[in-house]
Scaffold this motif. Structure first.
Motif, PDB file in Angstrom:
ATOM      1  N   VAL A 122      -3.563  14.479   2.103  1.00 21.75           N
ATOM      2  CA  VAL A 122      -4.649  13.722   1.595  1.00 21.75           C
ATOM      3  C   VAL A 122      -6.240  14.417   1.855  1.00 21.75           C
ATOM      4  O   VAL A 122      -7.147  14.682   0.878  1.00 21.75           O
ATOM      5  CB  VAL A 122      -4.748  12.182   2.208  1.00 21.75           C
ATOM      6  N   ALA A 123      -6.299  14.753   2.926  1.00 24.45           N
ATOM      7  CA  ALA A 123      -7.667  15.584   3.241  1.00 24.45           C
ATOM      8  C   ALA A 123      -7.510  17.038   2.669  1.00 24.45           C
ATOM      9  O   ALA A 123      -9.028  17.287   2.399  1.00 24.45           O
ATOM     10  CB  ALA A 123      -7.521  15.836   4.886  1.00 24.45           C
ATOM     11  N   ILE A 386     -10.621   9.225  -2.654  1.00 28.19           N
ATOM     12  CA  ILE A 386      -9.203   9.492  -2.095  1.00 28.19           C
ATOM     13  C   ILE A 386      -9.419   9.762  -0.486  1.00 28.19           C
ATOM     14  O   ILE A 386      -8.489   9.315   0.191  1.00 28.19           O
ATOM     15  CB  ILE A 386      -8.489  11.150  -2.804  1.00 28.19           C
ATOM     16  N   LEU A 387     -10.475  10.342  -0.103  1.00 25.82           N
ATOM     17  CA  LEU A 387     -10.843  10.611   1.386  1.00 25.82           C
ATOM     18  C   LEU A 387     -11.000   9.305   1.959  1.00 25.82           C
ATOM     19  O   LEU A 387     -10.294   8.914   2.825  1.00 25.82           O
ATOM     20  CB  LEU A 387     -12.123  11.150   1.702  1.00 25.82           C
ATOM     21  N   SER A 416      -2.419   3.405   0.626  1.00 24.91           N
ATOM     22  CA  SER A 416      -3.674   3.557   0.210  1.00 24.91           C
ATOM     23  C   SER A 416      -3.968   4.673  -0.670  1.00 24.91           C
ATOM     24  O   SER A 416      -4.848   4.549  -1.615  1.00 24.91           O
ATOM     25  CB  SER A 416      -4.932   3.702   1.305  1.00 24.91           C
ATOM     26  N   ALA A 417      -3.515   5.856  -0.297  1.00 22.85           N
ATOM     27  CA  ALA A 417      -3.590   7.210  -1.309  1.00 22.85           C
ATOM     28  C   ALA A 417      -2.922   6.741  -2.794  1.00 22.85           C
ATOM     29  O   ALA A 417      -3.835   7.129  -3.674  1.00 22.85           O
ATOM     30  CB  ALA A 417      -2.939   8.380  -0.678  1.00 22.85           C
ATOM     31  N   ALA A 418      -2.040   6.008  -2.460  1.00 20.44           N
ATOM     32  CA  ALA A 418      -1.307   5.720  -3.957  1.00 20.44           C
ATOM     33  C   ALA A 418      -2.220   4.428  -4.361  1.00 20.44           C
ATOM     34  O   ALA A 418      -2.298   4.431  -5.976  1.00 20.44           O
ATOM     35  CB  ALA A 418       0.329   5.159  -3.839  1.00 20.44           C
ATOM     36  N   ALA A 419      -2.798   3.649  -3.842  1.00 17.92           N
ATOM     37  CA  ALA A 419      -3.570   2.697  -4.459  1.00 17.92           C
ATOM     38  C   ALA A 419      -4.815   3.238  -5.107  1.00 17.92           C
ATOM     39  O   ALA A 419      -5.332   2.949  -6.483  1.00 17.92           O
ATOM     40  CB  ALA A 419      -4.076   1.452  -3.483  1.00 17.92           C
ATOM     41  N   VAL A 420      -5.422   4.394  -4.554  1.00 15.37           N
ATOM     42  CA  VAL A 420      -6.563   4.886  -5.077  1.00 15.37           C
ATOM     43  C   VAL A 420      -6.252   5.864  -6.291  1.00 15.37           C
ATOM     44  O   VAL A 420      -7.006   5.604  -7.309  1.00 15.37           O
ATOM     45  CB  VAL A 420      -7.322   5.815  -4.035  1.00 15.37           C
ATOM     46  N   GLY A 442      -5.073   0.151   2.542  1.00 13.36           N
ATOM     47  CA  GLY A 442      -5.101   0.830   3.719  1.00 13.36           C
ATOM     48  C   GLY A 442      -5.166  -0.033   4.966  1.00 13.36           C
ATOM     49  O   GLY A 442      -4.231  -0.114   6.091  1.00 13.36           O
ATOM     50  N   GLY A 443      -6.185  -0.981   4.729  1.00 12.40           N
ATOM     51  CA  GLY A 443      -6.267  -1.924   6.132  1.00 12.40           C
ATOM     52  C   GLY A 443      -5.232  -2.859   6.179  1.00 12.40           C
ATOM     53  O   GLY A 443      -4.809  -3.367   7.307  1.00 12.40           O
ATOM     54  N   MET A 444      -4.991  -3.569   5.110  1.00 17.41           N
ATOM     55  CA  MET A 444      -3.832  -4.594   5.158  1.00 17.41           C
ATOM     56  C   MET A 444      -2.489  -3.752   5.614  1.00 17.41           C
ATOM     57  O   MET A 444      -1.709  -4.402   6.340  1.00 17.41           O
ATOM     58  CB  MET A 444      -3.747  -5.280   3.748  1.00 17.41           C
TER      59      MET A 444
END
Length: 484
Positions: A122-123, A386-387, A416-420, A442-444
């Motif tokens: 991801v990064a 993404i980041l 979260s990456a998939a969501a973005v 990501g938070g949930m």
């Protein structure tokens, strides 16, 4: 451009290549290539921190926003500066003591498991896109000034950045950043901004020619300002290129003072470049492409000689960010994917070889992507979405929440990456919603996974103790090193 301006540009490129070559002579180990032997003083550190943030979008993009929205176009870079200040104030003590090269390596020490691999991917996606934004910016500027066409302009500017980064790593980047920071400051604050105001008739002239909304800091809209906070302030806090610069400082005091100084400088830079965009609108209110506002203003305002200096200053801003992001990408891939997964017995000599080989591949790939995307703000928004969306909660909760587990961090980054990415496909690359999808997911996921997925008790207990000790002492590197 006149011959004297072209001469100044050729001289500038020659100096940068020479300084980069000199920096390559200092590279002996992986640490000298990746973090300049962790030995930078205050001015060099401040220069590097400011230079890595103030690139193509910060210059060309902010001038475009100033042209379209007035002084409120400064919010994007103001939020970048706020991110540097937050990192320096709240995380510097925790980060500085870590004996690591990347964020992903830190996550692997905190969580264990596969967080290192997924976070590195991801990064690296983010840092590679940052390289693309700067190459687009350099190509745009050189094309407008020199009239060579976008394709050769991108090849030339991208090739120079790739050359000195490939040779000298962080030492070459640091030495060129100092030169670029000085040129950038002189070009923007002492040449371009005063000349633009004079061309527009001074402050009185722009107040007469521009709508009242252009002088309202909130014109761009509360939703956009909040989106900039989510994208850029949170993105700066968890950005690999900024963490990697943090590891280069000689002391914690330099990390804090230099970071705060760079953040404040960035905010002044934001206001200055927004004013240049406003002057461009006052003088040329019917530009077909607002992205060219800065370059167009310079071409039609500055005399020969000064034009070459300003062009060099803008290219400086772009090159410094491009080189820092390029090195961050290669460091992530080599340190967190190739070394642990493919070459576990990697020596110092092999590390340098793989780092340069990967730098070459990413650099060439970024040049190709720059020719395809061609819009600097769109590429920047994708990168930060993404980041921030994928990495913010696993990193921050890893420092401040003892119950955070490896499984929770892994699934948080993945979902979260998939969501973005799904949000970018669904809503479009210029939408602000995907970052919110990523942060919410990501938070949930992080919270739910902590309680729903059982963790290995010994590892979880060790991680909790490590985090507690880190919070109490601020010497995470020693604590985590002992736990390895």
């Amino acid at each position: 451009m006149k011959h004297i301006d072209l001469f100044i540009m050729i001289l500038y490129f020659s100096v940068i290549l020479f300084v980069g070559w000199m920096g390559s002579k200092k590279v002996k180990t992986s640490e000298s290539y990746a973090v300049a032997e962790r030995n930078l003083g205050f001015f060099m550190y401040l220069s590097c921190m400011a230079a890595v943030v103030l690139g193509g979008a910060s210059t060309i993009g902010t001038a475009k926003l100033g042209y379209l929205h007035g002084i409120s176009g400064a919010w994007m870079v103001i939020m970048l500066g706020a991110g540097i200040i937050c990192l320096s104030l709240f995380l510097a003590k925790k980060i500085y003591g870590l004996d690591v090269l990347t964020i992903s390596e830190m996550l692997s020490r905190r969580y264990k498991g596969e967080t290192r691999l997924i976070s590195a991917i991801v990064a690296c996606t983010y840092t590679s896109l940052m390289v693309v934004t700067q190459i687009i910016g350099m190509g745009t500027i050189l094309n407008v000034f020199l009239g060579w066409g976008l394709f050769p302009s991108i090849l030339l500017s991208g090739g120079i950045v790739l050359f000195y980064t490939l040779l000298g790593g962080m030492w070459a980047i640091t030495m060129t950043d100092v030169v670029q920071f000085v040129i950038m400051t002189a070009g923007i604050f002492f040449i371009m901004l005063p000349a633009s105001l004079i061309q527009a008739g001074g402050w009185e002239g722009i107040t007469e020619r521009l709508p009242d909304s252009y002088f309202n800091i909130g014109t761009i809209g509360g939703g956009t300002i909040f989106q900039n906070f989510l994208l850029f302030t949170l993105g700066m806090i968890v950005g690999q290129e900024l963490w990697q610069r943090t590891f280069t400082a000689k002391s914690l005091k330099i990390v804090k003072a230099g970071g705060i100084g760079a953040g404040i400088y960035s905010m002044f830079y934001a206001i200055g470049v927004s004013l240049i965009g406003m002057c461009a609108y006052a003088v040329f209110p019917a530009l077909d492409q607002p992205q060219n506002a800065f370059a167009y203003m310079a071409l039609h305002t500055l005399p020969s000689g000064l034009l070459g200096i300003v062009l060099a200053s803008v290219i400086s801003a772009l090159m410094s960010t491009a080189s820092g992001s390029l090195l961050a990408s290669s460091t992530l891939l080599v340190n967190d994917i190739i070394k642990p997964k493919l070459v576990p017995d990697m020596t110092e000599k092999k590390f340098l070889f793989y780092s340069r080989a990967v730098t070459l591949i990413i650099g060439l790939f970024s040049i190709i992507c720059a020719l395809w995307i061609q819009d600097v703000l769109t590429a920047l928004d994708i990168a930060y979405a993404i980041l921030s969306g994928a990495m913010f909660f696993p990193i921050i909760l890893g420092f401040f929440w003892r119950k955070a587990t490896a499984a929770a961090a892994f699934w948080s980054i993945l979902i979260s990456a998939a969501a973005v990415i799904g949000g970018l496909v669904w809503k479009g690359a210029d939408s602000g919603e995907p970052i919110m999808y990523g942060l919410a997911a990501g938070g949930m996921t992080m919270v739910l996974a902590v309680y729903a997925l059982p963790a290995a008790k010994p590892a979880d207990h060790e991680s909790s103790l490590e985090t507690a000790n880190l919070q109490d002492s601020g010497k995470g590197g020693d604590v985590w090193k002992r736990s390895m």
